[in-house]
Scaffold this motif. Structure first.
Motif, PDB file in Angstrom:
ATOM      1  N   VAL A 130       3.432   5.559   2.916  1.00  0.00           N
ATOM      2  CA  VAL A 130       2.693   4.646   3.792  1.00  0.00           C
ATOM      3  C   VAL A 130       1.282   5.184   4.024  1.00  0.00           C
ATOM      4  N   ALA A 131       1.186   6.496   4.247  1.00  0.00           N
ATOM      5  CA  ALA A 131      -0.125   7.114   4.446  1.00  0.00           C
ATOM      6  C   ALA A 131      -1.003   6.950   3.217  1.00  0.00           C
ATOM      7  N   LEU A 132      -0.392   7.083   2.042  1.00  0.00           N
ATOM      8  CA  LEU A 132      -1.161   6.971   0.801  1.00  0.00           C
ATOM      9  C   LEU A 132      -1.673   5.550   0.585  1.00  0.00           C
ATOM     10  N   TRP A 133      -0.743   4.565   0.591  1.00  0.00           N
ATOM     11  CA  TRP A 133      -1.103   3.202   0.191  1.00  0.00           C
ATOM     12  C   TRP A 133      -1.830   2.422   1.275  1.00  0.00           C
ATOM     13  N   ARG A 134      -1.567   2.728   2.551  1.00  0.00           N
ATOM     14  CA  ARG A 134      -2.177   1.934   3.616  1.00  0.00           C
ATOM     15  C   ARG A 134      -3.384   2.581   4.272  1.00  0.00           C
ATOM     16  N   VAL A 135      -3.537   3.892   4.076  1.00  0.00           N
ATOM     17  CA  VAL A 135      -4.652   4.584   4.714  1.00  0.00           C
ATOM     18  C   VAL A 135      -5.586   5.217   3.686  1.00  0.00           C
ATOM     19  N   LEU A 136      -5.044   6.086   2.835  1.00  0.00           N
ATOM     20  CA  LEU A 136      -5.901   6.840   1.924  1.00  0.00           C
ATOM     21  C   LEU A 136      -6.470   5.982   0.802  1.00  0.00           C
ATOM     22  N   ILE A 137      -5.639   5.118   0.210  1.00  0.00           N
ATOM     23  CA  ILE A 137      -6.130   4.283  -0.890  1.00  0.00           C
ATOM     24  C   ILE A 137      -7.285   3.381  -0.458  1.00  0.00           C
ATOM     25  N   PRO A 138      -7.172   2.663   0.682  1.00  0.00           N
ATOM     26  CA  PRO A 138      -8.306   1.816   1.089  1.00  0.00           C
ATOM     27  C   PRO A 138      -9.611   2.576   1.298  1.00  0.00           C
ATOM     28  N   ILE A 139      -9.542   3.792   1.859  1.00  0.00           N
ATOM     29  CA  ILE A 139     -10.781   4.522   2.089  1.00  0.00           C
ATOM     30  C   ILE A 139     -11.198   5.328   0.858  1.00  0.00           C
TER      31      ILE A 139
END
Length: 224
Positions: free
Chosen positions: A129-138
């Motif tokens: 969730v951290a990867l796809w919803r937070v890190l990927i967008p930024i």
């Protein structure tokens, strides 16, 4: 005149070359970004056995000239019954583009604070969730930079596209341009028309995403 462009764009064979190149380059870009993001996140955030040797191996692959892999790779593709298929080109190009993607994505994720992951997990989310919803967008600048490079590599590749395909309907644009070179005459006007049309996708991608591309190349090249 524009006669050569009309000839190229109304010929079913040359149009098929462009369709093949778009499809192969697009699939390679999508799969490379997905695998590159997952691998880059793993190398950036996890400590696991053989991490350093794997990193060295990925970097070492970049130093191997592709032509030295041609014969063994051709034998492998034939054994797997993938000769003259899209799968052969997609898998081959991913072998060539993944090392760069993993290196760049690892470097970019290293610039992002780990507190972002921790905040998501405190709220009950997982690392995915951290990867796809937070890190990927930024991480959009890094992803765009890797995507453009990957698309460009797959779009322009000639050697494996010539070796791993046999029929005209499976050829890509670089091979199609070479096919205009006859034994006794060259179709210079059509070659130049196809060359210009072949340059347009990469040129347009760079023009539209230039800001993200430059930011991604700069951020991914340093370790945070």
């Amino acid at each position: 005149s524009l006669t050569a462009y009309v000839t190229v764009l109304t010929n079913s064979e040359t149009v098929r070359f462009f369709v093949n190149s778009y499809f192969v380059a697009g699939m390679v870009t999508i799969f490379t970004l997905i695998v590159g993001a997952l691998a880059g996140y793993s190398f950036s955030r996890y400590q696991f056995r053989f991490k350093r040797p794997l990193n060295m191996g990925i970097i070492s692959v970049q130093a191997v000239p592709p032509i030295t892999l041609l014969i063994p790779y051709f034998s492998l593709i034939v054994t797997l019954k993938l000769f003259n298929t899209y799968g052969a080109l997609v898998l081959t190009y991913m072998v060539l583009t993944l090392p760069y993607a993993i290196i760049m994505m690892t470097g970019y994720f290293n610039t992002l604070p780990r507190e972002l992951d921790e905040a998501v997990m405190i709220d009950g989310g997982s690392r995915m969730v951290a990867l796809w919803r937070v890190l990927i967008p930024i991480s959009l600048p890094g992803i765009v930079a890797v995507g453009i490079y990957t698309f460009m590599q797959a779009w322009n590749e000639f050697l494996f596209a010539l070796t791993l395909t046999k029929t005209v309907d499976m050829r890509t644009v670089p091979v199609g341009i070479q096919m205009l070179m006859g034994q006794h005459a060259y179709k210079w006007n059509e070659m130049m028309a196809m060359s210009v049309l072949g340059c347009l996708p990469v040129l347009l991608l760079f023009l539209f995403f230039q800001r993200y591309f430059m930011a991604g190349m700069t951020a991914g090249s340093v370790k945070g």
